[in-house]
Write a protein that holds these residues in place. Structure first.
Motif, mmCIF file in Angstrom:
data_model
loop_
_atom_site.group_PDB
_atom_site.id
_atom_site.type_symbol
_atom_site.label_atom_id
_atom_site.label_comp_id
_atom_site.label_asym_id
_atom_site.label_seq_id
_atom_site.Cartn_x
_atom_site.Cartn_y
_atom_site.Cartn_z
ATOM 1 N N LEU A 114 0.831 -1.206 0.000
ATOM 2 C CA LEU A 114 0.000 0.000 0.000
ATOM 3 C C LEU A 114 0.866 1.257 0.000
ATOM 4 C CD1 LEU A 114 -2.717 -1.006 2.635
ATOM 5 C CD2 LEU A 114 -2.752 -1.360 0.157
ATOM 6 N N GLY A 115 2.041 1.164 0.598
ATOM 7 C CA GLY A 115 2.960 2.298 0.657
ATOM 8 C C GLY A 115 4.359 1.809 0.938
ATOM 9 N N CYS A 116 5.356 2.456 0.306
ATOM 10 C CA CYS A 116 6.732 1.985 0.476
ATOM 11 C C CYS A 116 7.732 3.125 0.377
ATOM 12 C CB CYS A 116 7.063 0.908 -0.544
ATOM 13 S SG CYS A 116 6.800 1.403 -2.268
ATOM 14 N N SER A 117 7.277 4.355 0.575
ATOM 15 C CA SER A 117 8.154 5.507 0.449
ATOM 16 C C SER A 117 8.572 6.022 1.817
ATOM 17 C CB SER A 117 7.446 6.636 -0.318
ATOM 18 O OG SER A 117 8.235 7.812 -0.335
ATOM 19 N N GLY A 118 9.668 6.775 1.828
ATOM 20 C CA GLY A 118 10.095 7.433 3.054
ATOM 21 C C GLY A 118 9.432 8.778 3.263
ATOM 22 N N GLY A 119 8.466 9.126 2.425
ATOM 23 C CA GLY A 119 7.775 10.407 2.563
ATOM 24 C C GLY A 119 6.507 10.433 1.731
ATOM 25 N N THR A 161 3.610 6.375 2.594
ATOM 26 C CA THR A 161 4.547 5.783 3.550
ATOM 27 C C THR A 161 4.135 4.353 3.889
ATOM 28 O OG1 THR A 161 3.430 6.606 5.554
ATOM 29 C CG2 THR A 161 5.061 8.053 4.511
ATOM 30 N N THR A 162 5.024 3.677 4.584
ATOM 31 C CA THR A 162 5.035 2.220 4.693
ATOM 32 C C THR A 162 3.736 1.599 5.193
ATOM 33 O OG1 THR A 162 7.401 2.293 5.101
ATOM 34 C CG2 THR A 162 6.252 0.269 5.721
ATOM 35 N N SER A 163 3.200 0.695 4.399
ATOM 36 C CA SER A 163 2.087 -0.150 4.824
ATOM 37 C C SER A 163 1.935 -1.316 3.861
ATOM 38 C CB SER A 163 0.777 0.632 4.883
ATOM 39 O OG SER A 163 -0.229 -0.146 5.490
ATOM 40 N N ILE A 164 1.712 -2.495 4.423
ATOM 41 C CA ILE A 164 1.593 -3.722 3.642
ATOM 42 C C ILE A 164 0.314 -4.440 4.063
ATOM 43 C CG2 ILE A 164 2.662 -5.958 3.151
ATOM 44 C CD1 ILE A 164 5.372 -4.680 3.856
ATOM 45 N N LEU A 165 -0.492 -4.840 3.089
ATOM 46 C CA LEU A 165 -1.750 -5.546 3.350
ATOM 47 C C LEU A 165 -1.572 -7.024 3.043
ATOM 48 C CD1 LEU A 165 -4.823 -5.356 4.023
ATOM 49 C CD2 LEU A 165 -5.200 -5.053 1.560
ATOM 50 N N ILE A 201 0.778 -4.860 7.923
ATOM 51 C CA ILE A 201 2.111 -4.689 8.493
ATOM 52 C C ILE A 201 2.416 -3.198 8.383
ATOM 53 C CG2 ILE A 201 4.549 -5.287 8.382
ATOM 54 C CD1 ILE A 201 2.825 -7.699 9.006
ATOM 55 N N ASP A 202 2.451 -2.509 9.503
ATOM 56 C CA ASP A 202 2.567 -1.053 9.586
ATOM 57 C C ASP A 202 1.333 -0.389 8.965
ATOM 58 O OD1 ASP A 202 4.878 -0.896 11.081
ATOM 59 O OD2 ASP A 202 6.206 -0.744 9.353
ATOM 60 N N ALA A 203 1.158 0.865 9.308
ATOM 61 C CA ALA A 203 -0.038 1.578 8.870
ATOM 62 C C ALA A 203 0.313 3.011 8.525
ATOM 63 C CB ALA A 203 -1.114 1.537 9.959
ATOM 64 N N GLY A 204 1.152 3.152 7.485
ATOM 65 C CA GLY A 204 1.502 4.476 6.998
ATOM 66 C C GLY A 204 0.389 5.069 6.161
ATOM 67 N N ASP A 229 5.669 7.716 10.398
ATOM 68 C CA ASP A 229 5.386 7.266 9.039
ATOM 69 C C ASP A 229 4.917 5.818 8.981
ATOM 70 O OD1 ASP A 229 8.058 6.759 9.866
ATOM 71 O OD2 ASP A 229 8.717 6.407 7.814
ATOM 72 N N HIS A 230 5.049 5.094 10.086
ATOM 73 C CA HIS A 230 4.628 3.695 10.137
ATOM 74 C C HIS A 230 3.341 3.481 10.940
ATOM 75 C CE1 HIS A 230 8.447 1.981 8.446
ATOM 76 N NE2 HIS A 230 8.838 3.198 8.784
ATOM 77 N N ILE A 231 2.892 4.506 11.661
ATOM 78 C CA ILE A 231 1.704 4.345 12.523
ATOM 79 C C ILE A 231 0.616 5.369 12.259
ATOM 80 C CG2 ILE A 231 3.131 3.360 14.375
ATOM 81 C CD1 ILE A 231 2.697 6.111 15.845
#
Length: 254
Positions: A6-11, A18-22, A29-32, A57-59
Motif C-alpha cells: 500500500l505504501g513503500c516511500s520514506g515520505g 509511507t510504509t504499509s503492507i496488506l 504490516i505497519d499503517a503508513g 510514518d509507520h503508525i
C-alpha cells in the motif's frame, strides 16, 4: 497468501505513500499513509495490525482507521507490537490529548482497540499464516517481520541499519522467496544514514553479503527526491544480488 504493498516511500507527495503492507484482506504490516487509499469496506476487514516501530510514518493511519471503523464492526482491532512500541502508542498517541484512547472505548471490557505484545522470535499464527518478529537495528526499538504462508516466505526488514542478528534468522528460512529491505539514503549521505540508523547502497550490500539464501530482493523506504539516485547506485553495483525498487500496489503471492 497475497501480500500487497500500500505504501513503500520514506515520505509523501504526488503518488508517494509511507510504509504499509496488506496481507490478504485482514492484516496490516505497519499503517503508513498508504492505508488511506483503502475503501471503508476494505478498512472494516482489517483485524490485525503488526507494527515494526513507533515512528509516525509507520503508525499514522492507525488513529484514523480506528476512528473510521469504530461502531461499524463488532470485533476489536488488535495491534501487535513490542512492549516498547505499545508504550509509545499509549503515552503519545492514544492518550486523549492527541487522539482518543480506543483501548477503553466504549469501555475497557469491550474496547475497539486491543494490544498484543510480541517478542523477537515469537510466532503469531492466524489461520494458515504465521508472522514472526525478527531483529532490526533502528534509533527506537524496532523489529522486522517474517511472513510465512507455509509454502513460501517473505521477510520485511522494517527500518534498520547493520544487524547481524537479522541475517541469522533470514538464513535459517528454508522457504524464503522475497526480501524487502530498506535503503533510505544515497551513498553521499552515508553519515546521515549511520546517525539515523538507516541504510544507503554501500551499507545495503555490506548487509546482503551476509545473506546465504537465494531470494528476490526489493528496496523500500526511498527518500523522496533521492529514489532515482539511490537505485542508480544500486544498479551500478557489481554485486550478485540485483535488487529492484518496490512499488505501490505491487502484489506478492506466497
Amino acid at each position: 497468501m497475497q501480500v500487497k504493498i500500500l505504501g513503500c516511500s520514506g515520505g509523501i507527495g504526488d503518488s508517494l505513500r509511507t510504509t504499509s503492507i496488506l496481507i490478504d484482506e485482514d492484516i496490516l504490516i505497519d499503517a503508513g499513509t498508504g492505508v488511506g487509499d483503502l475503501t471503508i469496506d476494505e478498512l472494516l476487514l482489517i483485524d490485525h495490525i503488526f507494527v515494526t516501530h513507533s515512528h509516525l510514518d509507520h503508525i499514522v493511519s492507525i488513529p484514523f482507521l480506528m476512528d473510521t471503523v469504530m461502531g461499524l464492526r463488532t470485533d476489536p482491532v488488535t495491534v501487535h507490537a513490542t512492549a516498547e512500541t505499545i508504550k509509545v502508542l499509549k503515552e503519545h498517541i492514544f492518550n486523549w490529548k492527541v487522539w482518543p484512547d480506543f483501548n477503553v472505548i466504549p469501555n475497557a471490557e469491550e474496547a475497539f482497540l486491543q494490544y498484543s505484545e510480541i517478542k523477537l522470535g515469537e510466532v503469531t499464527t492466524l489461520g494458515q499464516r504465521s508472522i514472526t518478529a525478527v531483529p532490526a537495528n533502528h534509533v527506537v526499538p524496532a523489529v522486522g517481520y517474517h511472513i510465512d504462508s507455509g509454502e513460501s516466505s517473505l521477510v520485511f526488514t522494517g527500518d534498520t541499519t547493520t544487524c547481524d542478528k537479522l541475517w541469522q534468522h533470514v538464513n535459517a528460512i528454508e522457504n524464503l522467496k522475497y526480501l524487502i529491505i530498506e535503503t533510505a539514503f544515497s551513498n553521499g549521505e552515508i553519515e546521515l544514514a549511520k546517525i539515523s540508523k538507516h541504510l544507503c547502497p554501500s551499507l545495503l550490500f555490506d548487509e546482503l553479503n551476509k545473506l546465504t539464501r537465494a531470494a528476490e530482493i526489493y528496496i523500500t523506504h526511498l527518500k523522496p527526491g533521492e529514489g532515482e539516485v539511490i537505485m542508480q547506485e544500486i544498479e551500478q553495483s557489481k554485486h550478485e544480488f540485483k535488487p529492484k525498487a518496490l512499488q505501490n500496489q505491487h502484489v506478492f503471492q506466497l
